[in-house]
Design a protein around this motif. Structure first.
Motif, PDB file in Angstrom:
ATOM      1  N   LEU A  59      -8.982   1.278  45.879  1.00 16.58           N
ATOM      2  CA  LEU A  59      -9.482   0.871  47.190  1.00 16.58           C
ATOM      3  C   LEU A  59      -8.446   1.293  48.232  1.00 16.58           C
ATOM      4  N   HIS A  60      -8.872   2.189  49.132  1.00 17.82           N
ATOM      5  CA  HIS A  60      -7.945   2.690  50.151  1.00 17.82           C
ATOM      6  C   HIS A  60      -8.006   1.756  51.359  1.00 17.82           C
ATOM      7  N   ALA A  61      -7.080   0.804  51.407  1.00 19.34           N
ATOM      8  CA  ALA A  61      -7.096  -0.189  52.492  1.00 19.34           C
ATOM      9  C   ALA A  61      -6.504   0.385  53.767  1.00 19.34           C
ATOM     10  N   VAL A  62      -5.515   1.249  53.633  1.00 20.81           N
ATOM     11  CA  VAL A  62      -4.855   1.878  54.790  1.00 20.81           C
ATOM     12  C   VAL A  62      -4.549   3.324  54.422  1.00 20.81           C
ATOM     13  N   SER A  63      -4.947   4.253  55.295  1.00 24.69           N
ATOM     14  CA  SER A  63      -4.772   5.680  54.984  1.00 24.69           C
ATOM     15  C   SER A  63      -4.171   6.424  56.162  1.00 24.69           C
ATOM     16  N   GLY A  64      -2.936   6.852  56.014  1.00 25.03           N
ATOM     17  CA  GLY A  64      -2.319   7.769  56.978  1.00 25.03           C
ATOM     18  C   GLY A  64      -2.123   7.197  58.369  1.00 25.03           C
ATOM     19  N   VAL A  65      -1.702   5.933  58.443  1.00 26.73           N
ATOM     20  CA  VAL A  65      -1.529   5.285  59.755  1.00 26.73           C
ATOM     21  C   VAL A  65      -0.078   5.438  60.243  1.00 26.73           C
ATOM     22  N   SER A  66       0.077   5.926  61.464  1.00 25.72           N
ATOM     23  CA  SER A  66       1.392   6.075  62.088  1.00 25.72           C
ATOM     24  C   SER A  66       1.372   5.477  63.494  1.00 25.72           C
ATOM     25  N   PHE A  67       2.438   4.793  63.851  1.00 27.46           N
ATOM     26  CA  PHE A  67       2.601   4.348  65.237  1.00 27.46           C
ATOM     27  C   PHE A  67       4.053   3.966  65.443  1.00 27.46           C
ATOM     28  N   GLU A  68       4.429   3.838  66.700  1.00 32.28           N
ATOM     29  CA  GLU A  68       5.763   3.303  66.959  1.00 32.28           C
ATOM     30  C   GLU A  68       5.675   2.281  68.088  1.00 32.28           C
ATOM     31  N   ILE A  69       6.587   1.326  68.067  1.00 37.64           N
ATOM     32  CA  ILE A  69       6.610   0.278  69.083  1.00 37.64           C
ATOM     33  C   ILE A  69       7.989   0.300  69.742  1.00 37.64           C
ATOM     34  N   PRO A  70       8.046   0.695  71.021  1.00 39.29           N
ATOM     35  CA  PRO A  70       9.336   0.658  71.720  1.00 39.29           C
ATOM     36  C   PRO A  70       9.816  -0.786  71.891  1.00 39.29           C
ATOM     37  N   LYS A  71      11.091  -0.923  72.159  1.00 37.56           N
ATOM     38  CA  LYS A  71      11.672  -2.237  72.441  1.00 37.56           C
ATOM     39  C   LYS A  71      10.960  -2.874  73.631  1.00 37.56           C
ATOM     40  N   GLY A  72      10.591  -4.146  73.495  1.00 40.25           N
ATOM     41  CA  GLY A  72       9.987  -4.860  74.616  1.00 40.25           C
ATOM     42  C   GLY A  72       8.528  -4.523  74.879  1.00 40.25           C
ATOM     43  N   GLU A  73       7.885  -3.745  73.979  1.00 44.05           N
ATOM     44  CA  GLU A  73       6.490  -3.369  74.207  1.00 44.05           C
ATOM     45  C   GLU A  73       5.583  -3.873  73.079  1.00 44.05           C
ATOM     46  N   THR A  74       4.269  -3.804  73.350  1.00 39.36           N
ATOM     47  CA  THR A  74       3.272  -4.271  72.385  1.00 39.36           C
ATOM     48  C   THR A  74       2.384  -3.124  71.941  1.00 39.36           C
ATOM     49  N   PHE A  75       2.283  -2.946  70.616  1.00 37.57           N
ATOM     50  CA  PHE A  75       1.265  -2.060  70.072  1.00 37.57           C
ATOM     51  C   PHE A  75       0.110  -2.942  69.618  1.00 37.57           C
ATOM     52  N   GLY A  76      -1.068  -2.689  70.158  1.00 39.83           N
ATOM     53  CA  GLY A  76      -2.244  -3.478  69.818  1.00 39.83           C
ATOM     54  C   GLY A  76      -3.079  -2.746  68.785  1.00 39.83           C
ATOM     55  N   LEU A  77      -3.383  -3.442  67.689  1.00 42.01           N
ATOM     56  CA  LEU A  77      -4.179  -2.850  66.621  1.00 42.01           C
ATOM     57  C   LEU A  77      -5.508  -3.600  66.583  1.00 42.01           C
ATOM     58  N   VAL A  78      -6.600  -2.857  66.821  1.00 39.00           N
ATOM     59  CA  VAL A  78      -7.902  -3.497  66.887  1.00 39.00           C
ATOM     60  C   VAL A  78      -8.812  -2.889  65.831  1.00 39.00           C
ATOM     61  N   GLY A  79      -9.684  -3.700  65.256  1.00 36.64           N
ATOM     62  CA  GLY A  79     -10.628  -3.203  64.257  1.00 36.64           C
ATOM     63  C   GLY A  79     -11.412  -4.354  63.673  1.00 36.64           C
ATOM     64  N   GLU A  80     -12.542  -4.003  63.068  1.00 34.74           N
ATOM     65  CA  GLU A  80     -13.397  -5.037  62.479  1.00 34.74           C
ATOM     66  C   GLU A  80     -12.767  -5.602  61.207  1.00 34.74           C
TER      67      GLU A  80
END
Ligand SMILES: Nc1ncnc2c1ncn2[C@@H]1O[C@H](COP(=O)(O)OP(=O)(O)OP(=O)(O)O)[C@@H](O)[C@H]1O
Ligand SMILES: [Mg+2]
Length: 332
Positions: free
Chosen positions: A29-50
């Motif tokens: 079961l491929h729960a996560v495939s090839g996900v990349s991101f970066e979060i700078p200091k003091g910032e928010t990365f928002g991850l949205v999905g069903e």
């Protein structure tokens, strides 16, 4: 990848081996495939999905609660997966979780002071005479009166419980928080208070956030960068304005349409999400996509750049959709 980030997730994959029934053969079961991101200091990365898109799996990998099948997470100078005991301990002081349901996350047998102080004891920090004033100061910083320190979780409101969970997460003075649906169990009237508290704490302390939500409006309100996850793959990724004001992927556009319709749940796309054990061979969104063509059925689109910051996994060049008016309206 640039080095502006504090948190780096690089090409993360997570596969589970699952069996149907006692004698069924193991399947991947491929729960996560090839996900990349970066979060700078003091910032928010928002991850949205069903539901089932892999959000919590990514959260667990960032917290080193489970290993990536491949790919790498780096937080500051810590490379997850290769930490010795002292590295593990430093990681706990660097990144902390805040989860959806504050009630089950808080030990029912401990009073507030015990819950918030527990991580301090485990790390031998702020013991003795320093401890009580320090716990009071954290409680005050999350908007709780010191007089609540002797209460049990069951004696608190949902919003107060989530404030205690945030206080506990802050006790070790981390630099990053993983916020997995931090407001979805709360009344709508309390959600904005908690989100604003998180914004204030971020500004005061320079915290980096991974903010996970199924609610596009929450992500639009909080995040400077956004990723849209579907069946474990990033469909669209970019700055907040790239994804919220110039959405180019049909799946993001469907999320926006359902958010505009005030739907909190299934997206405004036809059909059901495919089983993660039986993924379509082409684009993962093809069975539900109003624009799908033969190419989409056969060829999985790569995440391709539209600009220096904006990427989509779609063969088409659809006109942009702007969600910002509805997203702001629903949180004001
Ligand atoms: N330990 C596990 N073993 C097998 N499959 C798992 C495991 N954990 C998660 N999964 C599967 O991985 C996929 C992603 O799950 P995950 O919990 O990360 O999704 P999510 O986006 O957090 O969903 P939700 O919005 O419901 O919290 C789902 O198909 C789920 O069933
Ligand atoms: Mg989840």
């Amino acid at each position: 990848m640039s080095e502006t980030g504090f948190v780096h997730a690089e090409n993360l994959h997570r596969t589970y081996s699952v069996r149907r029934g006692l004698f069924g053969r193991a399947r991947a079961l491929h729960a996560v495939s090839g996900v990349s991101f970066e979060i700078p200091k003091g910032e928010t990365f928002g991850l949205v999905g069903e539901s089932g898109s892999g959000k919590s799996t990514i959260a667990r990998m960032l917290l080193a609660a489970e290993p990536a099948t491949s790919g790498q997470v780096r937080i500051g100078d810590l490379v997850l997966g290769s930490l010795d005991a002292s590295g593990e301990k430093r990681l706990r002081r660097t990144v902390q979780p805040v989860l959806q349901d504050p009630y089950s996350a808080l030990s029912p047998h401990l009073r507030v002071a015990g819950i918030v102080g527990e991580p301090l004891g485990a790390h031998g920090l702020r013991q003795g005479a320093e401890r009580d004033p320090y716990i009071d100061s954290i409680l005050n910083s999350v908007g709780l009166a010191s007089s609540l320190r002797r209460r049990y979780p069951r004696e608190l409101s949902g919003g107060q419980r989530q404030r205690v969970a945030i206080a506990r997460a802050l006790a070790l003075e981390p630099q990053a928080l993983v916020l997995d649906e931090p407001v979805s169990a709360l009344d709508v009237s309390v959600q904005a208070q908690i989100l604003n508290l998180l914004k204030d704490l971020q500004r005061e302390r320079g915290l980096s956030y991974l903010l996970i939500s199924h609610d596009l409006a929450v992500v639009a309100y909080m995040a400077s960068r956004v990723g849209v996850l579907y069946l474990g793959e990033m469909m669209e990724q970019g700055t907040r304005d790239d994804v919220i004001r110039r959405a180019r992927h049909p799946y993001t556009q469907a999320l926006i349409a359902s958010s505009e319709a005030g739907l909190d749940g299934p997206v405004a796309a036809r059909g059901e999400i495919p089983s993660p054990l039986d993924l379509p061979p082409g684009c993962l969104f093809e069975p539900r996509c109003p624009h799908a063509s033969a190419r989409c059925r056969n060829e999985r689109p790569a995440l391709r750049p539209l600009s220096a910051t904006h990427r989509i996994a779609c063969h088409f060049d659809l006109p942009a959709v702007d969600a910002v008016s509805s997203a702001d309206a629903s949180l004001s």
